[in-house]
Structures are given as structure tokens and as C-alpha cells.
Design a protein around this motif. Sequence first.
Motif, PDB file in Angstrom:
ATOM      1  N   GLY A   1     105.585  33.048  -6.520  1.00  0.00           N
ATOM      2  CA  GLY A   1     104.387  32.638  -5.794  1.00  0.00           C
ATOM      3  C   GLY A   1     103.529  33.804  -5.362  1.00  0.00           C
ATOM      4  N   GLN A   2     103.951  35.007  -5.705  1.00  0.00           N
ATOM      5  CA  GLN A   2     103.206  36.198  -5.317  1.00  0.00           C
ATOM      6  C   GLN A   2     101.884  36.259  -6.083  1.00  0.00           C
ATOM      7  OE1 GLN A   2     105.457  39.801  -5.808  1.00  0.00           O
ATOM      8  NE2 GLN A   2     104.069  40.976  -4.523  1.00  0.00           N
ATOM      9  N   GLU A   3     100.833  36.668  -5.372  1.00  0.00           N
ATOM     10  CA  GLU A   3      99.521  36.758  -6.011  1.00  0.00           C
ATOM     11  C   GLU A   3      99.512  37.842  -7.078  1.00  0.00           C
ATOM     12  OE1 GLU A   3      94.845  37.564  -4.925  1.00  0.00           O
ATOM     13  OE2 GLU A   3      96.150  36.763  -3.354  1.00  0.00           O
ATOM     14  N   MET A   4      98.911  37.500  -8.228  1.00  0.00           N
ATOM     15  CA  MET A   4      98.796  38.441  -9.343  1.00  0.00           C
ATOM     16  C   MET A   4      97.590  39.341  -9.102  1.00  0.00           C
ATOM     17  SD  MET A   4     101.146  37.634 -11.667  1.00  0.00           S
ATOM     18  CE  MET A   4     102.173  37.659 -10.216  1.00  0.00           C
ATOM     19  N   ASP A   5      97.753  40.311  -8.213  1.00  0.00           N
ATOM     20  CA  ASP A   5      96.640  41.195  -7.893  1.00  0.00           C
ATOM     21  C   ASP A   5      96.883  42.588  -8.455  1.00  0.00           C
ATOM     22  OD1 ASP A   5      98.527  42.302  -6.201  1.00  0.00           O
ATOM     23  OD2 ASP A   5      97.584  41.566  -4.370  1.00  0.00           O
ATOM     24  N   ILE A   6      95.930  43.460  -8.254  1.00  0.00           N
ATOM     25  CA  ILE A   6      96.000  44.803  -8.830  1.00  0.00           C
ATOM     26  C   ILE A   6      97.177  45.587  -8.256  1.00  0.00           C
ATOM     27  CG2 ILE A   6      94.391  45.943  -7.245  1.00  0.00           C
ATOM     28  CD1 ILE A   6      94.508  46.442 -11.059  1.00  0.00           C
ATOM     29  N   ALA A   7      97.535  45.349  -6.993  1.00  0.00           N
ATOM     30  CA  ALA A   7      98.680  46.054  -6.395  1.00  0.00           C
ATOM     31  C   ALA A   7      99.974  45.674  -7.116  1.00  0.00           C
ATOM     32  CB  ALA A   7      98.775  45.732  -4.908  1.00  0.00           C
ATOM     33  N   LEU A   8     100.179  44.385  -7.348  1.00  0.00           N
ATOM     34  CA  LEU A   8     101.368  43.935  -8.077  1.00  0.00           C
ATOM     35  C   LEU A   8     101.327  44.448  -9.510  1.00  0.00           C
ATOM     36  CD1 LEU A   8     103.979  42.224  -8.054  1.00  0.00           C
ATOM     37  CD2 LEU A   8     102.599  40.318  -8.861  1.00  0.00           C
ATOM     38  N   TYR A   9     100.158  44.434 -10.095  1.00  0.00           N
ATOM     39  CA  TYR A   9      99.990  44.901 -11.467  1.00  0.00           C
ATOM     40  C   TYR A   9     100.501  46.327 -11.611  1.00  0.00           C
ATOM     41  CZ  TYR A   9      97.726  45.885 -15.938  1.00  0.00           C
ATOM     42  OH  TYR A   9      97.480  46.231 -17.233  1.00  0.00           O
ATOM     43  N   LYS A  10     100.161  47.170 -10.644  1.00  0.00           N
ATOM     44  CA  LYS A  10     100.573  48.573 -10.717  1.00  0.00           C
ATOM     45  C   LYS A  10     102.008  48.774 -10.250  1.00  0.00           C
ATOM     46  CE  LYS A  10      96.053  50.607 -10.453  1.00  0.00           C
ATOM     47  NZ  LYS A  10      95.754  51.875 -11.019  1.00  0.00           N
ATOM     48  N   ALA A  11     102.435  48.029  -9.233  1.00  0.00           N
ATOM     49  CA  ALA A  11     103.745  48.249  -8.633  1.00  0.00           C
ATOM     50  C   ALA A  11     104.899  47.715  -9.468  1.00  0.00           C
ATOM     51  CB  ALA A  11     103.784  47.614  -7.239  1.00  0.00           C
ATOM     52  N   SER A  12     104.808  46.488  -9.928  1.00  0.00           N
ATOM     53  CA  SER A  12     105.982  45.890 -10.578  1.00  0.00           C
ATOM     54  C   SER A  12     105.711  45.399 -11.988  1.00  0.00           C
ATOM     55  CB  SER A  12     106.525  44.749  -9.721  1.00  0.00           C
ATOM     56  OG  SER A  12     105.547  43.784  -9.487  1.00  0.00           O
ATOM     57  N   GLY A  13     104.535  45.574 -12.432  1.00  0.00           N
ATOM     58  CA  GLY A  13     104.236  45.199 -13.811  1.00  0.00           C
ATOM     59  C   GLY A  13     103.936  43.734 -13.976  1.00  0.00           C
ATOM     60  N   ILE A  14     102.866  43.478 -14.662  1.00  0.00           N
ATOM     61  CA  ILE A  14     102.477  42.112 -14.991  1.00  0.00           C
ATOM     62  C   ILE A  14     102.468  42.002 -16.506  1.00  0.00           C
ATOM     63  CG2 ILE A  14     100.549  40.479 -15.009  1.00  0.00           C
ATOM     64  CD1 ILE A  14      99.859  41.376 -12.210  1.00  0.00           C
TER      65      ILE A  14
ATOM     66  N   MET B   1      91.223  37.737 -18.154  1.00  0.00           N
ATOM     67  CA  MET B   1      92.329  37.976 -17.251  1.00  0.00           C
ATOM     68  C   MET B   1      91.800  38.347 -15.862  1.00  0.00           C
ATOM     69  SD  MET B   1      95.214  37.361 -18.556  1.00  0.00           S
ATOM     70  CE  MET B   1      95.163  36.500 -20.079  1.00  0.00           C
ATOM     71  N   ALA B   2      90.717  39.110 -15.836  1.00  0.00           N
ATOM     72  CA  ALA B   2      90.166  39.515 -14.543  1.00  0.00           C
ATOM     73  C   ALA B   2      89.745  38.300 -13.719  1.00  0.00           C
ATOM     74  CB  ALA B   2      88.981  40.451 -14.746  1.00  0.00           C
ATOM     75  N   LEU B   3      89.138  37.312 -14.353  1.00  0.00           N
ATOM     76  CA  LEU B   3      88.730  36.110 -13.615  1.00  0.00           C
ATOM     77  C   LEU B   3      89.943  35.308 -13.143  1.00  0.00           C
ATOM     78  CD1 LEU B   3      85.652  34.806 -15.630  1.00  0.00           C
ATOM     79  CD2 LEU B   3      85.678  35.803 -13.332  1.00  0.00           C
ATOM     80  N   ILE B   4      90.991  35.276 -13.948  1.00  0.00           N
ATOM     81  CA  ILE B   4      92.207  34.564 -13.533  1.00  0.00           C
ATOM     82  C   ILE B   4      92.807  35.264 -12.323  1.00  0.00           C
ATOM     83  CG2 ILE B   4      94.563  33.939 -14.227  1.00  0.00           C
ATOM     84  CD1 ILE B   4      93.408  33.655 -17.123  1.00  0.00           C
ATOM     85  N   MET B   5      92.866  36.583 -12.359  1.00  0.00           N
ATOM     86  CA  MET B   5      93.399  37.322 -11.211  1.00  0.00           C
ATOM     87  C   MET B   5      92.478  37.193 -10.000  1.00  0.00           C
ATOM     88  SD  MET B   5      95.038  40.561 -13.252  1.00  0.00           S
ATOM     89  CE  MET B   5      95.672  41.419 -11.825  1.00  0.00           C
ATOM     90  N   LYS B   6      91.182  37.173 -10.228  1.00  0.00           N
ATOM     91  CA  LYS B   6      90.229  37.008  -9.124  1.00  0.00           C
ATOM     92  C   LYS B   6      90.364  35.627  -8.475  1.00  0.00           C
ATOM     93  CE  LYS B   6      85.392  37.406  -7.928  1.00  0.00           C
ATOM     94  NZ  LYS B   6      84.028  37.448  -8.378  1.00  0.00           N
ATOM     95  N   ASN B   7      90.882  34.662  -9.225  1.00  0.00           N
ATOM     96  CA  ASN B   7      91.096  33.304  -8.710  1.00  0.00           C
ATOM     97  C   ASN B   7      92.356  33.221  -7.836  1.00  0.00           C
ATOM     98  OD1 ASN B   7      90.191  30.514  -8.723  1.00  0.00           O
ATOM     99  ND2 ASN B   7      92.049  30.068  -9.896  1.00  0.00           N
ATOM    100  N   HIS B   8      92.942  34.361  -7.509  1.00  0.00           N
ATOM    101  CA  HIS B   8      94.161  34.430  -6.687  1.00  0.00           C
ATOM    102  C   HIS B   8      95.333  33.736  -7.374  1.00  0.00           C
ATOM    103  CE1 HIS B   8      91.677  36.069  -3.506  1.00  0.00           C
ATOM    104  NE2 HIS B   8      90.845  35.061  -3.678  1.00  0.00           N
ATOM    105  N   SER B   9      95.440  33.981  -8.685  1.00  0.00           N
ATOM    106  CA  SER B   9      96.541  33.379  -9.439  1.00  0.00           C
ATOM    107  C   SER B   9      97.865  33.870  -8.872  1.00  0.00           C
ATOM    108  CB  SER B   9      96.417  33.733 -10.921  1.00  0.00           C
ATOM    109  OG  SER B   9      96.421  35.129 -11.112  1.00  0.00           O
ATOM    110  N   ARG B  10      98.864  32.977  -8.940  1.00  0.00           N
ATOM    111  CA  ARG B  10     100.165  33.261  -8.345  1.00  0.00           C
ATOM    112  C   ARG B  10     101.253  33.193  -9.409  1.00  0.00           C
ATOM    113  NH1 ARG B  10      99.360  32.786  -2.722  1.00  0.00           N
ATOM    114  NH2 ARG B  10     101.591  32.651  -2.419  1.00  0.00           N
ATOM    115  N   ASP B  11     102.262  34.018  -9.244  1.00  0.00           N
ATOM    116  CA  ASP B  11     103.393  34.009 -10.162  1.00  0.00           C
ATOM    117  C   ASP B  11     104.072  32.641 -10.123  1.00  0.00           C
ATOM    118  OD1 ASP B  11     105.261  35.660 -11.907  1.00  0.00           O
ATOM    119  OD2 ASP B  11     106.658  34.859 -10.418  1.00  0.00           O
ATOM    120  N   PHE B  12     104.543  32.180 -11.274  1.00  0.00           N
ATOM    121  CA  PHE B  12     105.127  30.843 -11.391  1.00  0.00           C
ATOM    122  C   PHE B  12     106.406  30.671 -10.565  1.00  0.00           C
ATOM    123  CE2 PHE B  12     103.537  30.124 -16.055  1.00  0.00           C
ATOM    124  CZ  PHE B  12     102.232  30.296 -15.634  1.00  0.00           C
ATOM    125  N   ILE B  13     107.155  31.751 -10.330  1.00  0.00           N
ATOM    126  CA  ILE B  13     108.423  31.646  -9.601  1.00  0.00           C
ATOM    127  C   ILE B  13     108.295  32.189  -8.183  1.00  0.00           C
ATOM    128  CG2 ILE B  13     110.829  32.444  -9.497  1.00  0.00           C
ATOM    129  CD1 ILE B  13     110.901  32.254 -12.561  1.00  0.00           C
TER     130      ILE B  13
END
Length: 146
Positions: free
Chosen positions: A15-28, A1-13
Motif C-alpha cells: 500500500g506504500q505510495e509509488m513515489d520518487i523516494a521509494l523509487y530511489k530507496a527500494s526500487g520500483i 509512468m509519471a502520471l501514474i505515480m503523480k496519481n499517488h499510485s500504491r503498491d499492490f501489497i
Amino acid sequence: MALIMKNHSRDFISGQEMDIALYKASGIDIHHIFPKAYCMSKGYDNIKWDSIINKTPISYSTNREIGGVAPSIYLSRIEKKKVEQGDLRDFLASHWIDMDDCMTDDFEQFIAHRAGKILDAIAIATGKPISGRDSEEVIKTFGVNI
């Protein structure tokens, strides 16, 4: 998962990057790309569908919209409601997901393609080749070299 997030993966709807800030703020959520209910209904091997190869981080809200249907169905719904096809293709590619495999619901091809992409990323991250990608066991499990 860390490598996928490091690849600047984006939410399917969104388009927001799945980064650590989003992970903590709104839940992944960790999403089954070919959903569990769909895979079980098709009788797919749980060793494949419940592996990291079939999982990726997306937002909680997107995961709830997807549900347990075939990828072709949920991707079509996303396109009709919210996202242009080119953007959706890019969002999926940021997770090392081949949109064509998903739009044709080709589970076996999807698994082989994504396993190869994940192993490529691991090799790049570690600076070492991954051995055994053409082994008898891999060919038996995936039907091809990965």
C-alpha cells in the motif's frame, strides 16, 4: 509512468505510495498487469500486452510475488495472504486498473478500460482533448472507442 505515480499510485501489497523516494530507496519495477508469460500462453497480441497500457510501477518484492500467472490468481493470493479486498481495489484504482477486469481475466476489456483512463489523465495533464479516440484504427485495435 509519471502520471501514474503523480496519481499517488500504491503498491499492490504494502500500500506504500509509488513515489520518487521509494523509487530511489527500494526500487520500483515496471510490472505487466497481465504478466508476459500469461499473455504469451494465451496468444495475446504483444502490441497490446507489451504496451504502456499493460504496465505499471510496483515494488520489486511485490513484482516477484506476482509471477507469471493470471491476474485473478495473483490478486486472490494477495487477498488471502496480506490485503483486504477493499484496500486492494483501492490500490489498483490508484493505477487506473479496474479490479473486476483483472478478477475475470478479461484482457480485452482491461486494455480498453485502462487505455481510456490513461488518455483521460493525459488530457487533464495537458489541458487538451485527445483526438482520434473513436477513429477507425482505434476501433479496429481495441474493439471500442477509448
